[in-house]
Scaffold this motif. Structure first.
Motif, PDB file in Angstrom:
ATOM      1  N   ARG A 295       0.810  -1.219   0.000  1.00  0.00           N
ATOM      2  CA  ARG A 295       0.000   0.000   0.000  1.00  0.00           C
ATOM      3  C   ARG A 295       0.843   1.268   0.000  1.00  0.00           C
ATOM      4  O   ARG A 295       1.802   1.390   0.752  1.00  0.00           O
ATOM      5  CB  ARG A 295      -0.907   0.000   1.232  1.00  0.00           C
ATOM      6  CG  ARG A 295      -1.849   1.175   1.309  1.00  0.00           C
ATOM      7  CD  ARG A 295      -2.739   1.069   2.534  1.00  0.00           C
ATOM      8  NE  ARG A 295      -3.706   2.146   2.597  1.00  0.00           N
ATOM      9  CZ  ARG A 295      -4.626   2.260   3.540  1.00  0.00           C
ATOM     10  NH1 ARG A 295      -4.688   1.357   4.501  1.00  0.00           N
ATOM     11  NH2 ARG A 295      -5.471   3.271   3.538  1.00  0.00           N
TER      12      ARG A 295
ATOM     13  N   GLU B  23      -7.742  -6.661  -4.936  1.00  0.00           N
ATOM     14  CA  GLU B  23      -8.159  -7.795  -4.115  1.00  0.00           C
ATOM     15  C   GLU B  23      -9.171  -8.675  -4.852  1.00  0.00           C
ATOM     16  O   GLU B  23      -9.072  -9.906  -4.830  1.00  0.00           O
ATOM     17  CB  GLU B  23      -8.742  -7.297  -2.793  1.00  0.00           C
ATOM     18  CG  GLU B  23      -7.705  -6.657  -1.880  1.00  0.00           C
ATOM     19  CD  GLU B  23      -8.300  -6.225  -0.551  1.00  0.00           C
ATOM     20  OE1 GLU B  23      -9.526  -6.403  -0.355  1.00  0.00           O
ATOM     21  OE2 GLU B  23      -7.549  -5.705   0.306  1.00  0.00           O
ATOM     22  N   GLN B  24     -10.128  -8.048  -5.508  1.00  0.00           N
ATOM     23  CA  GLN B  24     -11.127  -8.809  -6.259  1.00  0.00           C
ATOM     24  C   GLN B  24     -10.484  -9.572  -7.408  1.00  0.00           C
ATOM     25  O   GLN B  24     -10.859 -10.712  -7.705  1.00  0.00           O
ATOM     26  CB  GLN B  24     -12.214  -7.871  -6.790  1.00  0.00           C
ATOM     27  CG  GLN B  24     -13.363  -8.580  -7.507  1.00  0.00           C
ATOM     28  CD  GLN B  24     -14.083  -9.581  -6.628  1.00  0.00           C
ATOM     29  OE1 GLN B  24     -14.297  -9.343  -5.435  1.00  0.00           O
ATOM     30  NE2 GLN B  24     -14.471 -10.725  -7.200  1.00  0.00           N
TER      31      GLN B  24
ATOM     32  N   ASP C  41      -2.910   5.468  -2.623  1.00  0.00           N
ATOM     33  CA  ASP C  41      -3.844   4.452  -3.127  1.00  0.00           C
ATOM     34  C   ASP C  41      -5.258   4.726  -2.625  1.00  0.00           C
ATOM     35  O   ASP C  41      -5.461   5.024  -1.439  1.00  0.00           O
ATOM     36  CB  ASP C  41      -3.420   3.050  -2.676  1.00  0.00           C
ATOM     37  CG  ASP C  41      -2.097   2.613  -3.277  1.00  0.00           C
ATOM     38  OD1 ASP C  41      -1.688   3.222  -4.283  1.00  0.00           O
ATOM     39  OD2 ASP C  41      -1.484   1.664  -2.748  1.00  0.00           O
TER      40      ASP C  41
ATOM     41  N   LYS D 213      -9.259   3.408  -1.906  1.00  0.00           N
ATOM     42  CA  LYS D 213      -9.895   2.170  -1.461  1.00  0.00           C
ATOM     43  C   LYS D 213     -10.430   1.395  -2.648  1.00  0.00           C
ATOM     44  O   LYS D 213     -10.308   0.160  -2.702  1.00  0.00           O
ATOM     45  CB  LYS D 213     -11.026   2.468  -0.478  1.00  0.00           C
ATOM     46  CG  LYS D 213     -11.685   1.210   0.090  1.00  0.00           C
ATOM     47  CD  LYS D 213     -12.768   1.548   1.090  1.00  0.00           C
ATOM     48  CE  LYS D 213     -13.340   0.290   1.729  1.00  0.00           C
ATOM     49  NZ  LYS D 213     -13.884  -0.675   0.738  1.00  0.00           N
ATOM     50  N   GLU D 214     -11.015   2.099  -3.630  1.00  0.00           N
ATOM     51  CA  GLU D 214     -11.584   1.383  -4.769  1.00  0.00           C
ATOM     52  C   GLU D 214     -10.496   0.684  -5.594  1.00  0.00           C
ATOM     53  O   GLU D 214     -10.733  -0.397  -6.150  1.00  0.00           O
ATOM     54  CB  GLU D 214     -12.408   2.327  -5.640  1.00  0.00           C
ATOM     55  CG  GLU D 214     -11.634   3.476  -6.257  1.00  0.00           C
ATOM     56  CD  GLU D 214     -12.513   4.357  -7.134  1.00  0.00           C
ATOM     57  OE1 GLU D 214     -13.607   3.902  -7.558  1.00  0.00           O
ATOM     58  OE2 GLU D 214     -12.106   5.510  -7.410  1.00  0.00           O
ATOM     59  N   GLU D 215      -9.313   1.285  -5.667  1.00  0.00           N
ATOM     60  CA  GLU D 215      -8.219   0.631  -6.393  1.00  0.00           C
ATOM     61  C   GLU D 215      -7.730  -0.600  -5.650  1.00  0.00           C
ATOM     62  O   GLU D 215      -7.513  -1.662  -6.260  1.00  0.00           O
ATOM     63  CB  GLU D 215      -7.068   1.631  -6.589  1.00  0.00           C
ATOM     64  CG  GLU D 215      -7.381   2.727  -7.601  1.00  0.00           C
ATOM     65  CD  GLU D 215      -6.285   3.770  -7.700  1.00  0.00           C
ATOM     66  OE1 GLU D 215      -6.075   4.295  -8.813  1.00  0.00           O
ATOM     67  OE2 GLU D 215      -5.627   4.058  -6.676  1.00  0.00           O
ATOM     68  N   LEU D 216      -7.550  -0.474  -4.357  1.00  0.00           N
ATOM     69  CA  LEU D 216      -7.110  -1.626  -3.565  1.00  0.00           C
ATOM     70  C   LEU D 216      -8.163  -2.726  -3.593  1.00  0.00           C
ATOM     71  O   LEU D 216      -7.830  -3.922  -3.696  1.00  0.00           O
ATOM     72  CB  LEU D 216      -6.805  -1.194  -2.138  1.00  0.00           C
ATOM     73  CG  LEU D 216      -5.642  -0.212  -1.978  1.00  0.00           C
ATOM     74  CD1 LEU D 216      -5.540   0.254  -0.527  1.00  0.00           C
ATOM     75  CD2 LEU D 216      -4.328  -0.835  -2.431  1.00  0.00           C
ATOM     76  N   ASP D 217      -9.428  -2.349  -3.520  1.00  0.00           N
ATOM     77  CA  ASP D 217     -10.515  -3.337  -3.591  1.00  0.00           C
ATOM     78  C   ASP D 217     -10.499  -4.060  -4.938  1.00  0.00           C
ATOM     79  O   ASP D 217     -10.755  -5.275  -5.002  1.00  0.00           O
ATOM     80  CB  ASP D 217     -11.872  -2.663  -3.398  1.00  0.00           C
ATOM     81  CG  ASP D 217     -12.121  -2.228  -1.960  1.00  0.00           C
ATOM     82  OD1 ASP D 217     -11.363  -2.688  -1.071  1.00  0.00           O
ATOM     83  OD2 ASP D 217     -13.062  -1.439  -1.736  1.00  0.00           O
ATOM     84  N   PHE D 218     -10.197  -3.316  -5.994  1.00  0.00           N
ATOM     85  CA  PHE D 218     -10.170  -3.940  -7.323  1.00  0.00           C
ATOM     86  C   PHE D 218      -9.056  -4.985  -7.412  1.00  0.00           C
ATOM     87  O   PHE D 218      -9.263  -6.075  -7.958  1.00  0.00           O
ATOM     88  CB  PHE D 218      -9.971  -2.883  -8.416  1.00  0.00           C
ATOM     89  CG  PHE D 218      -9.851  -3.473  -9.793  1.00  0.00           C
ATOM     90  CD1 PHE D 218     -10.968  -3.901 -10.484  1.00  0.00           C
ATOM     91  CD2 PHE D 218      -8.594  -3.649 -10.381  1.00  0.00           C
ATOM     92  CE1 PHE D 218     -10.859  -4.476 -11.750  1.00  0.00           C
ATOM     93  CE2 PHE D 218      -8.481  -4.219 -11.640  1.00  0.00           C
ATOM     94  CZ  PHE D 218      -9.615  -4.630 -12.323  1.00  0.00           C
TER      95      PHE D 218
ATOM     96  N   LEU E 225      -3.236  -7.212   2.168  1.00  0.00           N
ATOM     97  CA  LEU E 225      -2.796  -5.832   2.079  1.00  0.00           C
ATOM     98  C   LEU E 225      -1.623  -5.640   3.028  1.00  0.00           C
ATOM     99  O   LEU E 225      -1.678  -6.045   4.185  1.00  0.00           O
ATOM    100  CB  LEU E 225      -3.935  -4.888   2.456  1.00  0.00           C
ATOM    101  CG  LEU E 225      -3.716  -3.393   2.202  1.00  0.00           C
ATOM    102  CD1 LEU E 225      -3.574  -3.127   0.715  1.00  0.00           C
ATOM    103  CD2 LEU E 225      -4.874  -2.589   2.789  1.00  0.00           C
TER     104      LEU E 225
END
Length: 554
Positions: free
Chosen positions: A380, A393-394, A384, A386-391, A405
């Protein structure tokens, strides 16, 4: 916000004897270099030889970019995080080269609150290993030129000298030089070349040697030239192997240091992964496996370079079997792989992330081909979203890849606890490690296996010089050795401008050489240089000393 060097200078280091005591290392097995670093003696390795090994964890990454990945930072932070969750871990790293330190990359001891200390010592002269390697290599070169000057009884052909002088500094002006000018007393004039120390065969040998006897044998086996009859001349023919070994008698011993949080770290050897095999020494890794339940090591650059060479060369020779692979990725680097300029990689750009994440997918698939569990470390950055990190992860979920993370740069071991838990779980999963190719294949078949299975290339093309060199290598008995491909780190291909996951490309091999002492065949692709140059604004311009404290080092 504090800089890396300011964080390092504010840390309260433990005496190196305290670190050694925690590992069960006796006072007579420790050779201190000041208060905070030490060499580990041969007697320690002998005493621990019958002890069971811990679990080996390899940290690698997606293709590196100017936007940053943080592989060494993740390695140091993971070691610290292991201690946070009650695990007995040690890290095993390479030593930095002065070339990148004063060039464009800077130091290589981690960053933020996940560093290996003493940072200034490690990034500069450390315990002198790099200088010893430089001296040993250049002694052999000096003895070769002296042999020619003093009558040349071996009949060495000055046009076919293979060994090159080296220097642990980026200096493009020394790539191609003329030596022996100034009259008869100054030697026989000939074209010569310099490479950076970390690309030298002596460096590779130090990192692959089992012990001092094996070191001497390997040094003697260095192919230094051909004579006028086309026959090989080795370092042992110059009677250089003994003196070279003497220069390396201390350098062969691994170095003990610590992380910012007191986790033990063994640092030893430092071959680049784009022009050499990119791993720390076999001795350091084997020793670390005896000293702790978990040994966390890294291989240079992306998994297509350092990890491939770690798995296909180092593990093969040393009999090592990794229990897990940690693959470091960042949102910034994945956006860069989609063509986003470095200056804009910190801006939220989900479309670019979706385009560039294919690079992560290729590296996940490649590491799975070695039949070892893979964990993605999403390193991280403060920018960054949250939506990028979530993407990301998905994406990992859809790939069926374990992930966590990692926030070790900002929070040290505490920020890596989730990653540590995932890694501990991964090492308990079934694994059946095997190299990507058998040694019985021809040189060309091994190159093709890596190009197609790891790089994703369609084919491999060879220059006339490469075709001739392969025949010479095979005639000298090098056909059954592993191959070490020198390739740009910035792309899966041999073209640094092809980002993401290029397809249907051809790798061009421009030359091949035999590292007979190290025990592998070096394959040169693209425009890769074995002596880097300094950038327009070298990092050295910012390094200074104020009130007896180093500043500007990063």
């Amino acid at each position: 916000m504090l800089t890396d060097i300011e964080i390092a200078q504010q840390a309260e280091l433990l005496p190196i004897k305290t670190i050694a005591d925690r590992l069960g290392i006796g006072e007579e097995e420790l050779e201190p270099y000041g208060r905070y670093k030490a060499k580990l003696s041969d007697s320690l390795m002998d005493r621990l030889s019958s002890k069971p090994d811990g679990k080996l964890i390899l940290v690698t990454a997606i293709n590196p970019t100017p936007a940053g990945e943080g592989k060494t930072t993740t390695t140091a932070g993971l070691g610290q995080a292991m201690a946070k969750i009650g695990k007995n871990a040690i890290i095993a790293l390479r030593e930095p080269s002065l070339g990148p330190v004063f060039g464009i990359k800077g130091g290589a001891a981690g960053g933020g609150y996940a560093q290996v200390l003493p940072m200034e010592d490690i990034n500069l002269h450390f315990t002198g290993d790099m200088h010893a390697i430089t001296a040993a290599n250049n002694l052999c070169c000096a003895m070769l030129d002296n042999h020619i000057q003093q009558g040349n009884s071996l009949g060495i052909d000055p046009r076919r000298i293979l060994i090159k002088r080296c220097l642990d500094m980026n200096d493009r002006a020394l790539r191609n030089v003329i030596v022996g000018l100034g009259g008869k007393v100054n030697g026989v004039p000939r074209e010569d070349h310099f490479i950076i120390t970390v690309a030298s065969e002596v460096m590779a040998i130090l990192c692959l040697a089992d012990d001092i006897d094996d070191l001497k044998k390997r040094l003697g086996n260095i192919l230094v030239a051909y004579n006028y009859s086309g026959e090989p001349v080795y370092a042992r023919d110059l009677k250089a192997d003994g003196a070279m070994t003497v220069l390396l008698k201390d350098a062969i011993k691994p170095n003990l240091v610590q992380t910012l949080e007191g986790t033990p770290a063994v640092m030893h050897g430092g071959p680049f992964a784009n022009i050499a095999h990119g791993c720390n020494s076999v001795r350091a890794t084997k020793l670390a496996l005896k000293l702790a339940d978990y040994c966390i090591t890294e291989a240079g650059f992306g998994s297509d370079l350092g990890a491939e060479k770690f798995l296909d060369i180092k593990c093969r020779y040393a009999g090592l079997k990794p229990s897990a692979i940690v693959l470091v990725a960042t949102a910034r680097a994945l956006k860069y792989n989609a063509g986003v300029p470095k200056a804009e990689c910190g801006e939220v750009n989900l479309d670019a992330l979706k385009k560039g994440i294919c690079n992560l997918g290729v590296h996940i698939d490649n590491m799975r081909k070695y039949n070892v569990p893979v964990v993605v470390a999403i390193n991280r950055f403060l920018t960054d979203s949250k939506e990028e990190l979530d993407f990301i992860e998905q994406y990992c979920i859809e790939k069926g890849a374990d992930f966590a993370l990692s926030d070790v740069f900002a929070n040290g071991g505490e920020g890596g606890k989730a990653l540590a838990e995932k890694v501990v779980a991964a090492v308990e999963k079934p694994s059946d490690f095997a190299p990507i190719y058998p040694l019985e294949l021809s040189v060309k078949e091994k190159i093709l296996a890596i190009a197609q299975n790891i790089y994703g290339a369609k084919d491999v093309a060879y220059t006339t010089a490469a075709e001739k060199a392969i025949k010479e290598v095979e005639a000298l008995g090098g056909g059954n050795l592993p191959v070490c491909i020198a390739k740009t780190q910035y792309s899966l291909s041999d073209n640094p401008s092809l980002l993401g996951a290029p397809k249907d490309f051809t790798i061009t091999v421009r030359n091949v050489s035999l590292s007979n002492g190290a025990g592998f065949v070096v394959v040169y692709t693209g425009d890769i240089m074995t002596m880097p140059g300094l950038p327009k604004v070298p990092a050295a311009e910012k390094v200074d000393i104020e009130n007896n404290r180093i500043v500007g080092l990063f």
